[in-house]
Scaffold this motif. Structure first.
Motif: not given
Length: 220
Positions: A107-134
């Protein structure tokens, strides 16, 4: 020995992390826990199933190694940046775990953000940021991770894997497992079609619902 119990807990969590989510061959997981101004982190070059408490370095928040038979893992730089940010902002997060699992790397190799597709994503804060590659183990990836974790309990590091924090090692491991599961669910959904993404309003209702037990606000 400084923070003997914390060092034992780090060893156990490192082994549990590998058995729970798997990881790439080699040194691909790092675990740390903070107690006051001191941090225990997994060492460089020791397999999780071979870890002993005395192997684990104890570091101060200003990056000094105070004790331990081995040098810190390469990702200790990232962990220390996250711990400093948590301490500075008064967050109750005291543990950090990161791992290179198949699904978090994909996922981190393709997306700029992991969208919340399940309600359990709320426990982590919602959409998950993908950082720039370093490059791993650098101050740059540490800064990017700390930034991505503001207001979140997990982040994805581009072409690298996932990182999660928690109010203890068990909670941080649970959050990493949840991040890995959300990545897997998203990848499976994309095989069928375009996943439905939950809105911020829907996530807010999920958080509200989570404050109740079985008898939710609309049961009667």
């Amino acid at each position: 020995m400084l923070l003997e119990q914390e060092r034992r807990d780090v060893c156990l969590t490192a082994r549990n992390l590998v058995s729970a989510v798997g990881s790439a061959p080699g040194e691909s997981t790092t675990v740390s826990v903070r107690s006051g101004d001191l941090v225990v982190v997994t060492p460089h070059g020791v397999a999780p199933d071979q870890l002993q408490p005395a192997d684990c370095p104890v570091m101060s928040l200003d990056d000094r190694v105070l004790e331990g038979r081995h040098d810190p893992a390469a990702e200790a730089t990232l962990h220390m940046a996250v711990h400093r940010q948590a301490a500075e902002h008064g967050r109750d997060a005291t543990a950090v775990v990161n791992a290179f699992t198949t699904d978090t790397v994909a996922v981190s190799s393709v997306l700029a953000e992991l969208p919340p597709v399940h309600h359990r994503a709320a426990a982590l804060g919602g959409a998950i940021t993908v950082t720039p590659y370093t490059t791993y183990g650098t101050g740059e990836i540490a800064d990017q991770a700390a930034k991505a974790l503001k207001g979140r309990d997990a982040a994805l590091l581009a072409n690298h894997g996932g990182v999660a924090l928690g109010h203890g090692l068990e909670h941080a491991l649970e959050n990493l497992r949840l991040l890995d599961w959300l990545c897997a669910a998203y990848l499976r959904a994309r095989q069928i079609g375009e996943p439905r993404v939950l809105s911020e309003d829907e996530l807010a209702l999920v958080r509200q619902r989570g404050t109740y037990g079985w008898a939710g606000p609309d049961i009667f």
